[in-house]
Design a protein around this motif. Structure first.
Motif, PDB file in Angstrom:
ATOM      1  N   SER A 113      33.848  36.566  26.179  1.00 23.27           N
ATOM      2  CA  SER A 113      34.669  37.550  25.469  1.00 23.27           C
ATOM      3  C   SER A 113      33.818  38.710  24.960  1.00 23.27           C
ATOM      4  N   ARG A 114      32.647  38.388  24.403  1.00 22.20           N
ATOM      5  CA  ARG A 114      31.765  39.448  23.894  1.00 22.20           C
ATOM      6  C   ARG A 114      31.271  40.337  25.033  1.00 22.20           C
ATOM      7  N   PHE A 115      31.037  39.728  26.198  1.00 27.49           N
ATOM      8  CA  PHE A 115      30.580  40.492  27.363  1.00 27.49           C
ATOM      9  C   PHE A 115      31.597  41.576  27.714  1.00 27.49           C
ATOM     10  N   TRP A 116      32.888  41.192  27.734  1.00 28.40           N
ATOM     11  CA  TRP A 116      33.902  42.176  28.120  1.00 28.40           C
ATOM     12  C   TRP A 116      34.164  43.187  27.012  1.00 28.40           C
ATOM     13  N   VAL A 117      33.911  42.813  25.759  1.00 28.67           N
ATOM     14  CA  VAL A 117      33.996  43.794  24.678  1.00 28.67           C
ATOM     15  C   VAL A 117      32.950  44.884  24.878  1.00 28.67           C
ATOM     16  N   VAL A 118      31.735  44.458  25.265  1.00 33.34           N
ATOM     17  CA  VAL A 118      30.638  45.403  25.468  1.00 33.34           C
ATOM     18  C   VAL A 118      30.865  46.261  26.698  1.00 33.34           C
ATOM     19  N   HIS A 119      31.361  45.634  27.782  1.00 36.92           N
ATOM     20  CA  HIS A 119      31.428  46.337  29.066  1.00 36.92           C
ATOM     21  C   HIS A 119      32.846  46.702  29.496  1.00 36.92           C
ATOM     22  N   GLY A 120      33.808  46.502  28.605  1.00 33.89           N
ATOM     23  CA  GLY A 120      35.200  46.703  28.989  1.00 33.89           C
ATOM     24  C   GLY A 120      35.548  48.123  29.399  1.00 33.89           C
ATOM     25  N   ALA A 121      34.775  49.094  28.942  1.00 33.74           N
ATOM     26  CA  ALA A 121      35.086  50.492  29.259  1.00 33.74           C
ATOM     27  C   ALA A 121      34.564  50.918  30.622  1.00 33.74           C
ATOM     28  N   VAL A 122      33.739  50.072  31.264  1.00 32.11           N
ATOM     29  CA  VAL A 122      33.188  50.417  32.575  1.00 32.11           C
ATOM     30  C   VAL A 122      34.281  50.260  33.637  1.00 32.11           C
ATOM     31  N   ALA A 123      34.485  51.280  34.434  1.00 36.71           N
ATOM     32  CA  ALA A 123      35.492  51.229  35.494  1.00 36.71           C
ATOM     33  C   ALA A 123      34.995  50.355  36.636  1.00 36.71           C
ATOM     34  N   LEU A 124      35.736  49.303  36.932  1.00 40.94           N
ATOM     35  CA  LEU A 124      35.373  48.370  38.006  1.00 40.94           C
ATOM     36  C   LEU A 124      36.506  48.296  39.010  1.00 40.94           C
ATOM     37  N   ASN A 125      36.131  48.144  40.276  1.00 42.90           N
ATOM     38  CA  ASN A 125      37.160  47.865  41.265  1.00 42.90           C
ATOM     39  C   ASN A 125      37.437  46.357  41.281  1.00 42.90           C
ATOM     40  N   ALA A 126      38.457  45.945  42.026  1.00 42.57           N
ATOM     41  CA  ALA A 126      38.878  44.538  42.035  1.00 42.57           C
ATOM     42  C   ALA A 126      37.762  43.623  42.525  1.00 42.57           C
ATOM     43  N   ARG A 127      36.976  44.093  43.485  1.00 44.87           N
ATOM     44  CA  ARG A 127      35.878  43.274  44.009  1.00 44.87           C
ATOM     45  C   ARG A 127      34.848  43.004  42.912  1.00 44.87           C
ATOM     46  N   GLN A 128      34.469  44.057  42.227  1.00 44.58           N
ATOM     47  CA  GLN A 128      33.445  43.924  41.193  1.00 44.58           C
ATOM     48  C   GLN A 128      33.911  43.013  40.059  1.00 44.58           C
ATOM     49  N   TYR A 129      35.146  43.202  39.634  1.00 46.92           N
ATOM     50  CA  TYR A 129      35.663  42.363  38.551  1.00 46.92           C
ATOM     51  C   TYR A 129      35.681  40.893  38.977  1.00 46.92           C
ATOM     52  N   LYS A 130      36.113  40.626  40.198  1.00 47.05           N
ATOM     53  CA  LYS A 130      36.172  39.247  40.686  1.00 47.05           C
ATOM     54  C   LYS A 130      34.801  38.604  40.677  1.00 47.05           C
ATOM     55  N   VAL A 131      33.787  39.301  41.145  1.00 45.67           N
ATOM     56  CA  VAL A 131      32.442  38.729  41.232  1.00 45.67           C
ATOM     57  C   VAL A 131      31.842  38.524  39.844  1.00 45.67           C
ATOM     58  N   VAL A 132      31.989  39.522  38.975  1.00 49.00           N
ATOM     59  CA  VAL A 132      31.446  39.378  37.618  1.00 49.00           C
ATOM     60  C   VAL A 132      32.114  38.215  36.894  1.00 49.00           C
TER      61      VAL A 132
END
Length: 399
Positions: A303-322
């Motif tokens: 949860s903290r990871f996505w709070v820190v990085h939530g503003a970074v624009a990711l495509n579906a591939r990147q989100y899936k892998v992360v």
């Protein structure tokens, strides 16, 4: 020929007056209580509710593990989708629907959510019917939603035909209704918290209830799963909460051989003082709490990871892998990520994979180690070392 066994527990003169009187039990209870407090405190601090992802994980673990203990392998996607439906979160439309899974999840839900309602024969029989919606156990037709009534001995047996080993023989079917009536009356009396009810620790009550139920073995099949649901109900009553904080079955699965051995020892121990069984059970409960604390900590880190990085624009591939790397946990993605693994996970070309990963590194979601063909990428969570000794260079390629 099987070696002679000691008197079965249900044949003892003072059955079913099961007790746990060993003074060594007290420090184990205190330790388990401390761990239970830590788990509940972690849930409270994280602000989790019964539908939170971490809670769903516990549900899924419990359903998969309680079945695996009996040698039944369930489809994880079906379990996940069934849990989502039960928690009012919709469902995975791509996951295959399985009536057996839905019945199991419904039983697990009712055991905790309705923990304050009476446990009686009708309720147990509904649980049993939910586990066997087709009326069959494998290829065998069984008596569903009713106690067993066959004249043959109910035995726990292993081994090949002709070389079977009998581990335990339960009371005859003619005695089951009376035996269960006594167990259910005891559960109601000791859990009533009235002035005339004898005081008994809830964790001890859960251990004794499980041993007692398994010793009666009232149904033709499904006794292990139902017996562990009885434990869930007693623990939920003790906690005064319907939230499933831990997966005890996951711990019992990890110690499956010892679990069966501890039950059998108590059933053949020649005494209704079942302290060794209760102490073993309480140790497993504490271990399950420790594991749950680890899961909660990992959930908070994600949860903290996505709070820190939530503003970074990711495509579906990147989100899936992360998300896959986060779900694997610290060191869980063996050997780290490389271009080939990224391509396999997403179906992307090598050029696209390289570009996607470079973007993730640039924005701090991934860290990179090694060079050339030895280049590996790791999710960038503070405190995660991914089980790598920095002095030994990049990890070897894993699968």
């Amino acid at each position: 020929m099987n070696a002679p066994r000691a008197t079965l527990i249900w044949q003892l003169p003072d059955w079913p007056n099961l007790q746990a009187n060993d003074p060594a039990l007290l420090p184990l209870l205190l330790d388990a209580r401390e761990w239970l407090g830590r788990v509940r405190g972690a849930y409270s601090a994280a602000g989790l509710d019964p539908a939170a992802p971490a809670t769903q994980d516990v549900w899924q673990q419990e359903a998969l593990a309680t079945s695996a203990i009996e040698g039944e392998s369930l489809n994880p996607a079906s379990v996940r989708s069934s849990v989502m439906r039960r928690l009012g979160l919709g469902e995975d439309q791509e996951a295959p629907r399985d009536e057996r899974v839905d019945g199991l999840v419904a039983m697990l839900d009712e055991a905790t959510r309705l923990h304050d309602q009476a446990l009686d024969e009708a309720r147990l029989c509904r649980w049993h019917a939910a586990l066997f919606p087709s009326g069959y156990s494998g290829m065998t037709r069984i008596r569903v939603g009713q106690y067993r009534n066959h004249s043959d001995a109910m035995q726990i047996v292993s081994g090949l035909p002709g070389r079977e080993v009998v581990h335990y023989t339960a009371p005859p079917s003619a005695q089951v209704a009376n035996e269960m009536q006594r167990l259910l009356a005891w559960l109601a009396h000791t859990g009533a918290e009235t002035a005339d009810a004898p005081h008994q620790d809830g964790l001890v009550r859960a251990a004794i209830a499980h041993l007692w139920f398994e010793s009666i073995h009232p149904f033709e099949d499904g006794n292990g799963r139902i017996g562990r649901a009885v434990v869930d109900l007693v623990l939920a009553r003790d906690a005064g909460s319907p939230v499933r904080f831990i997966s005890l079955s996951r711990q019992l699965l990890a110690e499956r051989k010892a679990y069966y051995a501890a039950l059998q020892q108590a059933q053949h121990g020649g005494s209704t003082d079942v302290s060794p069984w209760v102490m073993w059970f309480v140790r497993q409960l504490a271990a399950a709490c420790q594991h749950a604390c680890g899961l909660l900590d990992a959930a908070q880190q994600r949860s903290r990871f996505w709070v820190v990085h939530g503003a970074v624009a990711l495509n579906a591939r990147q989100y899936k892998v992360v998300q896959r790397l986060l779900d694997a946990g610290d060191g869980g993605f063996l050997g780290g990520l490389n271009a080939e693994k990224y391509m396999k996970l997403t179906g992307a070309s090598k050029a696209t994979a390289t570009r996607d990963m470079a973007h993730l590194v640039e924005h701090g979601l991934l860290s990179v180690r090694g060079q050339g063909k030895a280049t590996r990428y790791f999710v960038n969570v503070p405190g995660w070392d991914h089980a790598i000794d920095a002095g030994q260079g990049p990890p070897a390629q894993g699968s």
